[in-house]
Scaffold this motif. Sequence first.
Motif, short mmCIF file in Angstrom:
data_model
loop_
_atom_site.label_atom_id
_atom_site.label_comp_id
_atom_site.label_asym_id
_atom_site.label_seq_id
_atom_site.Cartn_x
_atom_site.Cartn_y
_atom_site.Cartn_z
N ASP A 127 0.83 -1.20 0.00
CA ASP A 127 0.00 0.00 0.00
C ASP A 127 0.86 1.26 0.00
N THR A 128 0.25 2.37 -0.39
CA THR A 128 0.98 3.63 -0.55
C THR A 128 1.50 4.17 0.77
N ALA A 129 0.80 3.92 1.86
CA ALA A 129 1.22 4.47 3.15
C ALA A 129 2.60 3.97 3.54
N VAL A 130 2.80 2.68 3.49
CA VAL A 130 4.09 2.09 3.87
C VAL A 130 5.18 2.49 2.88
N CYS A 131 4.88 2.43 1.60
CA CYS A 131 5.88 2.76 0.58
C CYS A 131 6.31 4.22 0.69
N ALA A 136 10.90 7.84 2.54
CA ALA A 136 11.44 8.88 3.42
C ALA A 136 12.40 8.31 4.45
N GLY A 137 12.68 7.02 4.38
CA GLY A 137 13.61 6.40 5.31
C GLY A 137 13.03 6.13 6.68
N LYS A 138 11.71 5.94 6.76
CA LYS A 138 11.05 5.72 8.05
C LYS A 138 10.19 4.46 7.98
N ILE A 139 9.90 3.90 9.16
CA ILE A 139 9.03 2.73 9.22
C ILE A 139 7.81 3.00 10.09
N ALA A 140 7.70 4.22 10.61
CA ALA A 140 6.54 4.57 11.44
C ALA A 140 6.23 6.04 11.22
N GLY A 141 4.92 6.35 11.23
CA GLY A 141 4.51 7.73 11.05
C GLY A 141 3.08 7.81 10.54
N THR A 142 2.65 9.01 10.20
CA THR A 142 1.31 9.26 9.66
C THR A 142 1.44 9.73 8.23
N THR A 143 0.65 9.17 7.34
CA THR A 143 0.69 9.54 5.93
C THR A 143 -0.66 10.13 5.52
N VAL A 144 -0.59 11.14 4.68
CA VAL A 144 -1.78 11.77 4.10
C VAL A 144 -1.58 11.78 2.59
N ASP A 145 -2.35 10.98 1.90
CA ASP A 145 -2.24 10.85 0.45
C ASP A 145 -3.39 11.63 -0.20
N HIS A 148 -6.10 12.46 -6.80
CA HIS A 148 -7.02 13.08 -7.75
C HIS A 148 -8.47 12.83 -7.38
N GLY A 149 -8.76 11.64 -6.83
CA GLY A 149 -10.15 11.29 -6.57
C GLY A 149 -10.47 10.96 -5.13
N LYS A 150 -9.44 10.91 -4.26
CA LYS A 150 -9.70 10.58 -2.85
C LYS A 150 -8.51 11.03 -2.01
N ILE A 151 -8.75 11.09 -0.70
CA ILE A 151 -7.70 11.40 0.26
C ILE A 151 -7.64 10.26 1.26
N ASP A 152 -6.49 9.61 1.36
CA ASP A 152 -6.30 8.51 2.30
C ASP A 152 -5.40 8.95 3.43
N ILE A 153 -5.81 8.63 4.66
CA ILE A 153 -5.04 8.96 5.85
C ILE A 153 -4.79 7.67 6.62
N ALA A 154 -3.55 7.43 7.00
CA ALA A 154 -3.23 6.19 7.69
C ALA A 154 -2.02 6.39 8.59
N THR A 155 -1.96 5.61 9.64
CA THR A 155 -0.78 5.55 10.50
C THR A 155 -0.07 4.22 10.27
N VAL A 156 1.24 4.25 10.36
CA VAL A 156 2.06 3.07 10.10
C VAL A 156 2.95 2.83 11.31
N SER A 157 2.98 1.58 11.80
CA SER A 157 3.82 1.20 12.93
C SER A 157 4.70 0.03 12.51
N GLU A 158 6.01 0.21 12.62
CA GLU A 158 6.97 -0.85 12.29
C GLU A 158 6.73 -1.41 10.89
N VAL A 160 3.98 -1.52 9.16
CA VAL A 160 2.66 -2.14 8.95
C VAL A 160 1.59 -1.07 9.11
N THR A 161 0.68 -0.99 8.15
CA THR A 161 -0.40 -0.02 8.22
C THR A 161 -1.43 -0.44 9.25
N ASN A 162 -1.83 0.50 10.10
CA ASN A 162 -2.87 0.22 11.09
C ASN A 162 -4.23 0.35 10.40
#
Length: 318
Positions: A127-131, A136-145, A148-158, A160-162
Motif C-alpha cells: 500500500d501507498t502508506a508504507v511505501c 522517506a527512510g522511516k518505518i513509522a509515522g502518519t501519511t496523508v495521500d 485526484h479522486g480521494k484522500i487517504d489517511i493512515a498511520t504506520v507502525s513498524e 505495517v499499516t494500522n
Amino acid sequence: MSTDNPVVIDLGSESIKAGYARNVPSQYEPRLIVPSLVTVNTRQNGLQAATTASNCMQRVIDRGCIANFTYLESMLHYLLYEQLGWIKGEEGSVLFVEPLFVGKAEREELVQLMFESFNVMGMFVHDTAVCSLYAAGKIAGTTVDIGHGKIDIATVSEGVTNASAAARMTFAGQDLTGLLGKLLRRQQEQQVPLLQPHQLGALKVQCSRAAESADAFQQLMSQTGSSSSITAAVQQPQGGSSISSDPSQQQQSAAQQYVPQEYTLPDGTKITITTEGYQIAEALFNPTILGHHCPGLVDCIVESVNDTPDASLKRSML
C-alpha cells in the motif's frame, strides 16, 4: 529478463507512474508518468490509440479503485512492452503500489491478470502508506495521500499499516478543480472563457493557498465583499486550517494575504484570481464547501492518530 530489477507501478486516479527499482532515487525514475486514461472506440467496441469522433476517454483508476480490468490490461501492455522494453517470454517481476482499502477480490483479479496475461516471474503488492514512509527512510509515522479522486489517511507502525485507524475522504483534487471552475464562473466580474479540466487543474496548482486559520479566512472573505455560499459554509467551521489567534492579528494577516494576481491562460487570455485560491484550499478543512458533510482534513488526521492501537506511538505520529 532478470528479477534483479523489477518494475514498480503506482496506480493513481489521475496518472500511473512506472519505472525500474534499480538505482533509485535518480532523476530518471519514475521513467513514465502517463494519464490514467485509455481511448475506447465505441463503434468497434475495442481499445484504439487514435482519437476520433467515435472515440471516448475512459479512466483506468477511479477514486482509488480499478474501474475496468480490460482497460488496465491495455494500459499495462503499453507501459511494460512498448515503453519499458519487456520482451514476450522474458518478462520480469512487478511491484504494485496500491491505494488503501483495496478489496481482496480486486487484488486477486490483479494477481490473476499479471500471471496469466503478462507471465510475470514474480509479483508483490504494497500500500501507498508504507511505501511513502520507506521512501522517506522511516518505518513509522502518519501519511496523508491527497490524490485526484480521494484522500487517504493512515498511520504506520513498524512498517505495517494500522488498518483500524485508516480513513478515506471521498473528495480530492478533481473536486477542487471543479470548485475552482464554478467559482470563476460565479464570482469573476470579467468574461471568463470555458476552461478544459486540465487547464483548470494547472491554474489550481498555481493559485491555491491556505489562510492561516478559519477566522483569517472569514476575515479575508468579508474584506473582499464575498457574499457567496462559500462564506456561509464557513461560519461554523469543523476544524479550520489552523488554531485562531488574536482578532487584530487576524485582520492584519488577512489584509497582507489578499493580493489579487493575474494569470495568463494557454490561449493568451488573462484572468485575475482574487479569493478563489483561498476558497478551494479551505474546502480541505471545511468539506461543507463542496457539499460533503464530514470532518475536515485536520480532524481526520487527529482521529486516525487517536485510533492507533499503540498509545505510546501517538505523540510521535503527529
